[in-house]
Write a protein that holds these residues in place. Structure first.
Motif, PDB file in Angstrom:
ATOM      1  N   LEU A 231     -14.749  14.443  -2.693  1.00 63.91           N
ATOM      2  CA  LEU A 231     -13.325  15.275  -2.774  1.00 63.91           C
ATOM      3  C   LEU A 231     -12.802  15.497  -1.415  1.00 63.91           C
ATOM      4  O   LEU A 231     -12.679  16.073  -0.784  1.00 63.91           O
ATOM      5  CB  LEU A 231     -12.965  16.594  -4.044  1.00 63.91           C
ATOM      6  CG  LEU A 231     -11.945  16.147  -5.066  1.00 63.91           C
ATOM      7  CD1 LEU A 231     -12.043  15.439  -5.662  1.00 63.91           C
ATOM      8  CD2 LEU A 231     -12.654  17.238  -6.146  1.00 63.91           C
ATOM      9  N   LEU A 232     -11.738  14.492  -1.522  1.00 65.15           N
ATOM     10  CA  LEU A 232     -10.934  14.565  -0.720  1.00 65.15           C
ATOM     11  C   LEU A 232     -10.788  16.784  -0.807  1.00 65.15           C
ATOM     12  O   LEU A 232     -10.047  17.237  -1.730  1.00 65.15           O
ATOM     13  CB  LEU A 232      -9.933  14.186  -0.633  1.00 65.15           C
ATOM     14  CG  LEU A 232      -7.946  14.636  -0.066  1.00 65.15           C
ATOM     15  CD1 LEU A 232      -8.972  13.741   1.203  1.00 65.15           C
ATOM     16  CD2 LEU A 232      -6.990  13.607  -0.101  1.00 65.15           C
ATOM     17  N   PRO A 233     -10.720  17.434   0.574  1.00 66.38           N
ATOM     18  CA  PRO A 233     -10.572  18.535   0.875  1.00 66.38           C
ATOM     19  C   PRO A 233      -9.050  19.087   0.325  1.00 66.38           C
ATOM     20  O   PRO A 233      -7.654  18.312   0.683  1.00 66.38           O
ATOM     21  CB  PRO A 233     -10.582  18.792   2.246  1.00 66.38           C
ATOM     22  CG  PRO A 233     -11.156  17.704   2.426  1.00 66.38           C
ATOM     23  CD  PRO A 233     -10.996  16.539   2.127  1.00 66.38           C
TER      24      PRO A 233
ATOM     25  N   ASP B 132       4.338  18.297   4.877  1.00 72.35           N
ATOM     26  CA  ASP B 132       4.707  18.596   6.858  1.00 72.35           C
ATOM     27  C   ASP B 132       2.659  18.166   7.299  1.00 72.35           C
ATOM     28  O   ASP B 132       2.790  18.153   8.277  1.00 72.35           O
ATOM     29  CB  ASP B 132       4.298  20.378   7.123  1.00 72.35           C
ATOM     30  CG  ASP B 132       5.637  20.461   6.954  1.00 72.35           C
ATOM     31  OD1 ASP B 132       7.160  19.387   6.916  1.00 72.35           O
ATOM     32  OD2 ASP B 132       6.623  21.538   6.298  1.00 72.35           O
ATOM     33  N   THR B 133       1.605  18.847   6.618  1.00 73.78           N
ATOM     34  CA  THR B 133       0.403  18.720   7.340  1.00 73.78           C
ATOM     35  C   THR B 133      -0.462  17.595   6.838  1.00 73.78           C
ATOM     36  O   THR B 133      -1.165  17.276   6.777  1.00 73.78           O
ATOM     37  CB  THR B 133      -0.417  19.709   6.603  1.00 73.78           C
ATOM     38  OG1 THR B 133      -0.190  20.114   5.469  1.00 73.78           O
ATOM     39  CG2 THR B 133       0.735  21.340   7.239  1.00 73.78           C
ATOM     40  N   GLY B 134       0.267  16.765   5.324  1.00 75.15           N
ATOM     41  CA  GLY B 134      -0.924  15.780   5.123  1.00 75.15           C
ATOM     42  C   GLY B 134      -1.386  16.244   3.819  1.00 75.15           C
ATOM     43  O   GLY B 134      -2.501  15.765   3.158  1.00 75.15           O
ATOM     44  N   LYS B 135      -2.077  17.473   3.789  1.00 76.96           N
ATOM     45  CA  LYS B 135      -2.249  18.180   3.425  1.00 76.96           C
ATOM     46  C   LYS B 135      -2.408  18.097   1.797  1.00 76.96           C
ATOM     47  O   LYS B 135      -1.682  18.887   1.049  1.00 76.96           O
ATOM     48  CB  LYS B 135      -2.983  19.513   3.311  1.00 76.96           C
ATOM     49  CG  LYS B 135      -4.822  21.013   2.791  1.00 76.96           C
ATOM     50  CD  LYS B 135      -5.011  21.264   3.462  1.00 76.96           C
ATOM     51  CE  LYS B 135      -6.519  21.996   2.950  1.00 76.96           C
ATOM     52  NZ  LYS B 135      -6.910  23.055   3.706  1.00 76.96           N
TER      53      LYS B 135
ATOM     54  N   ALA C  91      -8.417  11.216  -5.591  1.00 71.89           N
ATOM     55  CA  ALA C  91      -8.260  10.009  -5.656  1.00 71.89           C
ATOM     56  C   ALA C  91      -7.457   9.136  -5.090  1.00 71.89           C
ATOM     57  O   ALA C  91      -8.020   8.783  -3.956  1.00 71.89           O
ATOM     58  CB  ALA C  91      -9.979   9.308  -6.356  1.00 71.89           C
ATOM     59  N   THR C  92      -6.489   9.505  -6.196  1.00 75.33           N
ATOM     60  CA  THR C  92      -6.230   8.331  -6.091  1.00 75.33           C
ATOM     61  C   THR C  92      -4.359   8.263  -4.647  1.00 75.33           C
ATOM     62  O   THR C  92      -4.327   7.651  -3.943  1.00 75.33           O
ATOM     63  CB  THR C  92      -4.945   8.775  -7.028  1.00 75.33           C
ATOM     64  OG1 THR C  92      -5.173   8.583  -8.037  1.00 75.33           O
ATOM     65  CG2 THR C  92      -3.482   7.522  -7.088  1.00 75.33           C
ATOM     66  N   LEU C  93      -4.735   9.657  -3.619  1.00 79.99           N
ATOM     67  CA  LEU C  93      -4.289  10.142  -2.977  1.00 79.99           C
ATOM     68  C   LEU C  93      -5.007   9.472  -1.644  1.00 79.99           C
ATOM     69  O   LEU C  93      -4.162   9.086  -0.983  1.00 79.99           O
ATOM     70  CB  LEU C  93      -3.504  11.431  -2.032  1.00 79.99           C
ATOM     71  CG  LEU C  93      -2.290  11.733  -3.994  1.00 79.99           C
ATOM     72  CD1 LEU C  93      -2.800  14.183  -3.886  1.00 79.99           C
ATOM     73  CD2 LEU C  93      -1.288  11.417  -4.061  1.00 79.99           C
ATOM     74  N   GLU C  94      -5.545   9.922  -1.732  1.00 78.89           N
ATOM     75  CA  GLU C  94      -6.651   9.219  -0.609  1.00 78.89           C
ATOM     76  C   GLU C  94      -6.982   8.062  -0.528  1.00 78.89           C
ATOM     77  O   GLU C  94      -6.774   6.911   0.370  1.00 78.89           O
ATOM     78  CB  GLU C  94      -8.490   9.524  -0.538  1.00 78.89           C
ATOM     79  CG  GLU C  94      -9.297   9.110   0.356  1.00 78.89           C
ATOM     80  CD  GLU C  94     -10.457  10.299   0.028  1.00 78.89           C
ATOM     81  OE1 GLU C  94     -11.034  10.472   1.229  1.00 78.89           O
ATOM     82  OE2 GLU C  94     -11.289  10.587  -0.832  1.00 78.89           O
ATOM     83  N   GLU C  95      -6.535   7.213  -1.761  1.00 74.32           N
ATOM     84  CA  GLU C  95      -6.879   5.762  -1.805  1.00 74.32           C
ATOM     85  C   GLU C  95      -5.524   5.175  -1.167  1.00 74.32           C
ATOM     86  O   GLU C  95      -5.317   3.598  -0.689  1.00 74.32           O
ATOM     87  CB  GLU C  95      -6.962   5.121  -2.925  1.00 74.32           C
ATOM     88  CG  GLU C  95      -7.174   3.570  -3.346  1.00 74.32           C
ATOM     89  CD  GLU C  95      -5.882   2.678  -3.533  1.00 74.32           C
ATOM     90  OE1 GLU C  95      -5.888   1.897  -2.639  1.00 74.32           O
ATOM     91  OE2 GLU C  95      -5.556   3.546  -3.521  1.00 74.32           O
TER      92      GLU C  95
ATOM     93  N   GLY D 288       1.720   4.491   5.165  1.00 74.73           N
ATOM     94  CA  GLY D 288       1.099   5.237   6.597  1.00 74.73           C
ATOM     95  C   GLY D 288       0.212   6.285   5.950  1.00 74.73           C
ATOM     96  O   GLY D 288      -0.008   6.767   4.627  1.00 74.73           O
ATOM     97  N   GLY D 289       0.201   7.251   6.918  1.00 77.76           N
ATOM     98  CA  GLY D 289      -0.346   8.783   6.570  1.00 77.76           C
ATOM     99  C   GLY D 289       0.291   9.758   6.252  1.00 77.76           C
ATOM    100  O   GLY D 289       1.212   9.678   5.338  1.00 77.76           O
ATOM    101  N   ARG D 290      -0.499  10.344   5.124  1.00 76.29           N
ATOM    102  CA  ARG D 290       0.496  11.381   4.015  1.00 76.29           C
ATOM    103  C   ARG D 290       1.772  12.180   4.618  1.00 76.29           C
ATOM    104  O   ARG D 290       1.869  13.319   4.014  1.00 76.29           O
ATOM    105  CB  ARG D 290      -0.301  12.723   3.191  1.00 76.29           C
ATOM    106  CG  ARG D 290      -1.410  11.673   2.493  1.00 76.29           C
ATOM    107  CD  ARG D 290      -2.742  12.284   1.220  1.00 76.29           C
ATOM    108  NE  ARG D 290      -3.448  13.228   2.535  1.00 76.29           N
ATOM    109  CZ  ARG D 290      -4.536  13.524   2.761  1.00 76.29           C
ATOM    110  NH1 ARG D 290      -5.206  11.860   2.539  1.00 76.29           N
ATOM    111  NH2 ARG D 290      -5.543  13.520   3.326  1.00 76.29           N
TER     112      ARG D 290
END
Length: 600
Positions: A14-16, A196-199, A449-453, A507-509
């Motif tokens: 799972l994505l942290p 700001d952090t993408g977390k 999982a959707t965010l990670e994909e 791109g990235g988050r």
């Protein structure tokens, strides 16, 4: 409020994420969200049990762009005005598909809310006697629009933010919520991303308030700032299982800026609001032939007729070849002296002055622009949705405005329903929230999982291009003038956009492309509902105008609801509208009406 970084997870893949445990989660940091938070705390809730989230910097919400005023029957100039007349005007402007009880909730409260804001330091414009001043606004029987120059929304939000800070209410900036969490028929929180952090951030809550704005920016010509009012609030509620209502009713404000879009200095201003206060202070509309054309369309109310009437009149003038070079008409207040304009309309004067136009000497070009969604989430008398503990207020909710919104009622709705929802939540005495393991497994994990994909996805299409394509489809297929064939074609084009939205390069988050990709999903929900509702409503009523059904049909004095179908897709149903109270009906029967010529 407790924040937990990187909790131990049963699923190591799972994505942290960061977990925030807070009983009351308010999504949206504009006037509605701020007022709800204030009421929750004023009613006895510990400030640490509340958090207000903003997608942008704190105090930088779309509320600041509401320029002209906020309604309330104070009777500063017209003592015969009262809340029943305010309600009657609201229902009449909404063509009687408003929810009368919600209209009364707003109009009864507003005198108290306006004085409350005054007590908190709001910078109202005042009469010579020091009272809160009030001006005419379109389709209002009396002068009931209180204002702070032409920066009322900005002054309102500044006042609310200062009040919230005095109560030590926590807030968090630059967080985008991507989905809500529920357990059965109860709201339990939300999943989002720190931009700001993408977390990812998981909010574990007992009450969730959606105050995330509306959906007017699903059109390519609109008064909202970039990437705001894309339908976040309604879509989040819909995806969680709540119903939407009356999404077909989109208000096209008569006076957005009409500009030469090939001119770099002007292009970014296309469609931006030229406040109704300009007309409220006596501004006149002329076509390219110099004719004050509203005399033909509305000889009594002129430029201050209902927004839908004035917008269609401008569209007609342009269509018949009497428009300006930039596809609009002229708005002229140069008959007023410069000192008056600078005092009553300072922001408008400064804006055009910076672009080389002196409003005291020459007219400005204006054209209709998408401004406000009257529809939204279906709620009860407290702002609560079909899902227990999930509230929707402000422009995210439906019911107050019917088929067309009365100018000055949007800010009124935010503070009125912010108060009601906040009071309701506080009365429940919410305890500490518990994040159920099943919710983590069945909702949090898929959301992450959707965010990670989506992160760093390689596809065929650029998010911004698909975003703009969707906006163009809505303007072309569900704009001021509609017909069945065009609406059907619009739905077909949305399906093409839906497929493209699954094949984006992202791109990235922390990237803009990531945020836009999520916005597209929200926009698709709102756009589908607008087109579906407009196709189903075979009549013309308020802001919804069908060229193939040009008259109001009494059989259509009903609300259209939208919800997820059991087998996928969007299902619609129709419900009748309730009757007004005896007091409001009496005001309706009197037939109060603005006579524009009182201004001259």
């Amino acid at each position: 409020m407790e924040s937990i970084a990187d909790p131990e997870l049963t699923d190591a893949t799972l994505l942290p994420y960061e977990q925030v445990d807070v009983p009351v989660l308010i999504i949206g940091a504009g006037a509605a969200g701020a007022r709800a938070a204030i009421e929750v705390v004023q009613e006895g809730t510990d400030p640490e049990d509340v958090i207000v989230l903003g997608k942008r910097g704190h105090g930088d919400a779309h509320t600041t762009w509401a320029r002209g005023g906020i309604n309330g029957a104070l009777g500063t100039h017209d003592p015969e005005d009262d809340w029943t007349v305010h309600a009657a005007d609201t229902l009449d402007e909404g063509h009687f598909v408003n929810d009368p009880s919600k209209v009364e909730t707003v109009t009864k409260q507003m005198p108290e809310r306006l004085h409350e804001l005054d007590d908190w330091g709001m910078n109202y414009s005042r009469t010579d006697e020091g009272e809160i001043d009030q001006r005419y606004f379109g389709a209002q029987s009396f002068r009931r629009t209180a204002f702070a120059g032409d920066h009322t929304g900005e002054s309102l939000l500044d006042t609310l933010v200062e009040r919230a800070q005095s109560l030590s209410i926590p807030y968090r900036e630059n967080v985008m919520i991507t989905s809500l969490l529920t357990e059965g028929e109860t709201a339990t929180g939300a999943v989002g991303v720190d931009l700001d952090t993408g977390k990812p951030v998981v909010f574990n809550s007992n009450a969730v308030v959606l105050a995330a704005g509306g959906y007017a920016a699903i059109y390519n010509r609109h008064t909202s700032r970039d990437d705001e009012n894309n339908g976040d609030g309604p879509a989040l509620a819909y995806q969680a299982g709540a119903r939407l209502m009356d999404m077909e009713f989109v208000q096209f404000h008569p006076t957005g800026m009409a500009v030469d879009e090939t001119d770099e200095e002007w292009a970014s201003w296309s469609g931006r609001l030229v406040t109704e206060a300009v007309r409220g202070e006596g501004g006149r509309l002329h076509n390219s032939e110099g004719e004050r054309f509203m005399k033909r369309y509305s000889p009594d109310q002129m430029e201050l007729d209902a927004r839908d009437v004035v917008a269609r009149a401008i569209a007609q003038e342009v269509a018949e070849g009497r428009g300006t070079e930039n596809g609009g008409v002229y708005l002229d207040i140069s008959h007023r002296d410069a000192e008056f304009i600078q005092k009553r309309l300072p922001r408008m004067y400064e804006r055009f002055q910076s672009l080389g136009v002196d409003m005291a000497e020459e007219p400005v070009e204006v054209a209709p622009t998408s401004h406000y969604g009257m529809g939204g989430v279906a709620v009860d008398e407290t702002g609560e949705t079909d899902i227990d503990g999930l509230f929707a207020i402000g422009e995210t909710m439906a019911g107050v405005h019917g088929a067309n919104r009365l100018g000055g009622n949007s800010l009124a709705e935010t503070v009125a329903f912010g108060t009601v929802a906040g009071r309701t939540i506080a009365a429940r005495g919410l305890g500490s929230p518990v994040l159920d393991e099943e919710v983590v497994e069945t909702q949090v994990a898929p959301a992450l999982a959707t965010l990670e994909e989506l992160t760093n996805r390689e596809g065929q299409y650029a998010p911004r291009a698909v975003f703009e394509e969707l906006q163009s489809v809505m303007w072309d297929h569900a704009g001021i003038l509609r017909d069945g064939e065009t609406l059907e074609s619009g739905l077909e084009k949305l399906e093409t956009i839906r497929r493209k939205a699954q094949d984006l390069t992202v791109g990235g988050r922390t990237s803009q492309s990531f945020e836009v990709a999520i916005d597209i999903q929200f926009m698709l929900v709102a756009a589908t509902a607008v087109l579906r509702g407009a196709l189903e409503r075979e009549e013309s009523r308020g802001a919804h105008y069908r060229t193939d059904y040009e008259e109001i049909d009494p059989e259509w004095q009903q609300n259209i609801h939208f919800e997820q179908a059991d087998l996928g897709g969007m299902a619609t149903s129709v419900e009748p509208v309730e009757s007004p109270s005896e007091a409001v009906q009496a005001a309706i029967d009197v037939g109060y009406e603005l006579d524009y010529h009182q201004l001259e």
